[in-house]
Design an enzyme around this catalytic site. Sequence first.
Site, PDB file in Angstrom:
ATOM      1  N   GLY A  27       0.797  -1.227   0.000  1.00  0.00           N
ATOM      2  CA  GLY A  27       0.000   0.000   0.000  1.00  0.00           C
ATOM      3  C   GLY A  27       0.827   1.275   0.000  1.00  0.00           C
ATOM      4  N   ALA A  28       2.112   1.167  -0.285  1.00  0.00           N
ATOM      5  CA  ALA A  28       2.987   2.345  -0.234  1.00  0.00           C
ATOM      6  C   ALA A  28       3.203   2.957  -1.611  1.00  0.00           C
ATOM      7  CB  ALA A  28       4.329   1.970   0.383  1.00  0.00           C
ATOM      8  N   SER A  80       4.156  -0.975  -5.673  1.00  0.00           N
ATOM      9  CA  SER A  80       3.699  -2.093  -6.505  1.00  0.00           C
ATOM     10  C   SER A  80       3.965  -3.472  -5.928  1.00  0.00           C
ATOM     11  CB  SER A  80       4.307  -2.007  -7.914  1.00  0.00           C
ATOM     12  OG  SER A  80       3.841  -0.868  -8.542  1.00  0.00           O
ATOM     13  N   SER A  81       3.604  -3.661  -4.683  1.00  0.00           N
ATOM     14  CA  SER A  81       3.735  -5.003  -4.102  1.00  0.00           C
ATOM     15  C   SER A  81       2.816  -5.991  -4.818  1.00  0.00           C
ATOM     16  CB  SER A  81       3.423  -4.972  -2.608  1.00  0.00           C
ATOM     17  OG  SER A  81       2.126  -4.468  -2.385  1.00  0.00           O
ATOM     18  N   ASP A 109       3.191  -1.007 -13.833  1.00  0.00           N
ATOM     19  CA  ASP A 109       3.794  -1.731 -12.717  1.00  0.00           C
ATOM     20  C   ASP A 109       4.202  -3.148 -13.118  1.00  0.00           C
ATOM     21  OD1 ASP A 109       2.894   0.584 -11.581  1.00  0.00           O
ATOM     22  OD2 ASP A 109       1.259  -0.353 -10.472  1.00  0.00           O
TER      23      ASP A 109
HETATM   24  C1  GLA Z   1      -0.721   2.812 -10.134  1.00  0.00           C
HETATM   25  C2  GLA Z   1      -1.168   1.977 -11.327  1.00  0.00           C
HETATM   26  C3  GLA Z   1      -0.321   2.264 -12.558  1.00  0.00           C
HETATM   27  C4  GLA Z   1      -0.221   3.769 -12.830  1.00  0.00           C
HETATM   28  C5  GLA Z   1       0.129   4.525 -11.555  1.00  0.00           C
HETATM   29  C6  GLA Z   1       0.076   6.009 -11.755  1.00  0.00           C
HETATM   30  O1  GLA Z   1       0.553   2.410  -9.737  1.00  0.00           O
HETATM   31  O2  GLA Z   1      -1.081   0.601 -11.022  1.00  0.00           O
HETATM   32  O3  GLA Z   1      -0.838   1.579 -13.660  1.00  0.00           O
HETATM   33  O4  GLA Z   1      -1.403   4.242 -13.401  1.00  0.00           O
HETATM   34  O5  GLA Z   1      -0.722   4.191 -10.476  1.00  0.00           O
HETATM   35  O6  GLA Z   1       1.052   6.438 -12.630  1.00  0.00           O
END
Ligand code: GLA
Length: 382
Positions: free
Chosen positions: A122-123, A126-127, A172
């Site tokens: 949640g930080a 992209s966990s 991500d």
């Molecule tokens: C999240 C989403 C990504 C991207 C970012 C914002 O991480 O998973 O696809 O849209 O927000 O840049």
Amino acid sequence: MKLPQSLVEAFRQRYGEAPALVVRAPGRVNLIGEHTDYNDGFVLPMAIERAAYIALRPRQDSYIVIQALDFEGEVVEFALDDIRKRELEWAEYVQGMAWALQEAGFTLRGWEGVVAGDVPIGAGLSSSAALEMATARAFAALGDIPWDAPVMAKLGQRTENVWIGVKTGIMDQMISAAAVEGSALLIDCRHLTLTPAPLPSGTAVVILDTATRRELAESKYNERRAQCEAAAHFFGVETLRDVSLSEFFTRAEHLDELPRKRARHVLTENARTLQAAAAMRAGDAHELGRLMDASHISMRDDFEITRWEIDKMVELAQAHPACFGARMTGGGFGGCCVALVRADGAEAFAESVAREYTAATSLTPALYISQPSAGANVLQST
Ligand code: GLA
């Protein structure tokens, strides 16, 4: 004991032997290019050392049995021909990935193992994409499925969009699947083409976790996405990628204020992202930093996805003499900022910004000095 050794040890304790396979997929920090991916635009993320890891061995049947060390050792078991929603949030990323791979026509083998990671949850690092890509890597390695990063990333995005129900873009999963050690990647999210962009020499990336977490982030994310789509329709195109800055400035006054601001962010952010990649190729840390600062202002004022603690962290980072530039990173509404700093001043920078941030907010931040790491890979196979 640190990951992945601790995971291998946990596998040994559970199964009485070494794992046949250990796979890893990293989290990411985005240097610039925010909320541009679902507008078919450009992003410039790098994979970080923090990652999701799975240690496993194949099964003779078509069951998946997986224990999550970070969730009190919870175990989930499911048959590949009977994937259904369960109550455990973490397991949905594993199940969803298996569902997406099979739906795309891949034949999967059963396996059992343990999973753990050190990407904070949640930080904004992209966990979940890391867990999806680690799962995909495991299935690919066991089933002799070639590792085609764009294919796997799209299936990870499908997991998010359809199985989980969040309308995220491709960034991500793409960086987690495709990263190369030592470089950030400029990703063209329309064509899924990748151009390596090395950090300027003598610089380091510092991730500044504000210790705030996204609130109502999913609904606000989807709302921003809808506003971008509304703006694109105003210009008569599917996505904002097809609107040029000059066309925007010619016609923008006829557009409602909110979609106008959202579109202005996306279009200027795309331009900044391309300029940032060029600055990186030229080794120009000052220019890259300047673009990061400008990106933050655009996210704060036009896209309106920051909050005061994030703005404070960015302000403190930018004021430090070792800093070239800083901005919020990720989806927004909480989570992390990212700063480009002089490598030899990175430790002092982290200490002093953390101290000042605590004084200003009473929150205890986490600061990580990071280098671009490799994408999803197999660490060990027997
Ligand atoms: C999240 C989403 C990504 C991207 C970012 C914002 O991480 O998973 O696809 O849209 O927000 O840049």
